[in-house]
Design a protein around this motif. Structure first.
Motif, short mmCIF file in Angstrom:
data_model
loop_
_atom_site.label_atom_id
_atom_site.label_comp_id
_atom_site.label_asym_id
_atom_site.label_seq_id
_atom_site.Cartn_x
_atom_site.Cartn_y
_atom_site.Cartn_z
N TYR A 91 0.84 -1.19 0.00
CA TYR A 91 0.00 0.00 0.00
C TYR A 91 0.88 1.24 0.00
O TYR A 91 1.91 1.28 0.67
N TYR A 92 0.45 2.22 -0.76
CA TYR A 92 1.16 3.50 -0.83
C TYR A 92 0.39 4.52 -0.01
O TYR A 92 -0.83 4.64 -0.13
N HIS A 93 1.11 5.25 0.83
CA HIS A 93 0.54 6.27 1.69
C HIS A 93 1.30 7.58 1.47
O HIS A 93 2.50 7.57 1.20
N LEU A 94 0.60 8.67 1.65
CA LEU A 94 1.22 9.98 1.58
C LEU A 94 2.17 10.16 2.75
O LEU A 94 1.83 9.82 3.88
N ASN A 95 3.35 10.67 2.50
CA ASN A 95 4.29 10.98 3.57
C ASN A 95 4.06 12.46 3.92
O ASN A 95 4.65 13.36 3.33
N ALA A 96 3.19 12.68 4.88
CA ALA A 96 2.74 14.03 5.22
C ALA A 96 3.89 14.93 5.65
O ALA A 96 3.89 16.13 5.36
N LYS A 97 4.88 14.37 6.32
CA LYS A 97 6.02 15.17 6.79
C LYS A 97 6.73 15.82 5.61
O LYS A 97 7.03 17.02 5.64
N ASN A 98 7.00 15.07 4.57
CA ASN A 98 7.70 15.64 3.43
C ASN A 98 6.79 16.53 2.59
O ASN A 98 7.28 17.46 1.95
N MET A 99 5.50 16.26 2.58
CA MET A 99 4.58 17.15 1.88
C MET A 99 4.52 18.50 2.60
O MET A 99 4.39 19.54 1.96
N LYS A 100 4.65 18.49 3.91
CA LYS A 100 4.66 19.74 4.66
C LYS A 100 5.88 20.57 4.29
O LYS A 100 5.79 21.79 4.18
#
Length: 114
Positions: A67-76
């Protein structure tokens, strides 16, 4: 020499931006992601590889599925970089809106006098 892909090159591609929007809501398998596009699955897999290498997506193994999930830390980090530009354009649009309102009031005033 191991070169890490550039995050901004990764998000410059419209398909990769669409993938990020898809997985923002929930983790998805490569097949589920590919079903949303009219391209071959290997093409989508290449996009997933690039997004993973940039650490914008994280992979999570669940049984036989990945499963692929958004890496919120790097999107921030991306959002923080873009924020000053967003503020700049918001200020410019607010000024334009003020000018347009003044123009419309002046135009309406002259029309009403005739």
């Amino acid at each position: 020499m191991n070169l890490r892909r550039d995050v901004f090159q990764a998000i410059a591609d419209p398909t990769r931006r669409a993938i990020l929007l898809l997985v923002a809501a929930q983790g998805m398998t490569a097949g589920a992601i590919a079903a949303n596009f009219g391209t071959a699955r290997p093409t989508v897999s290449k996009h997933l590889q690039i997004l993973t290498e940039c650490e914008l997506l994280k992979q999570e193994q669940s049984g036989r599925e990945v499963y692929y999930h958004l890496n919120a830390k790097n999107m921030k980090t991306v959002a923080d970089f873009i924020e000053p530009f967003r503020q700049l354009w918001e200020d410019r649009f607010n000024k334009l809106e003020t000018i347009m309102k003044t123009y419309n009031q002046n135009t309406d005033g002259t029309k009403n006098k005739s």
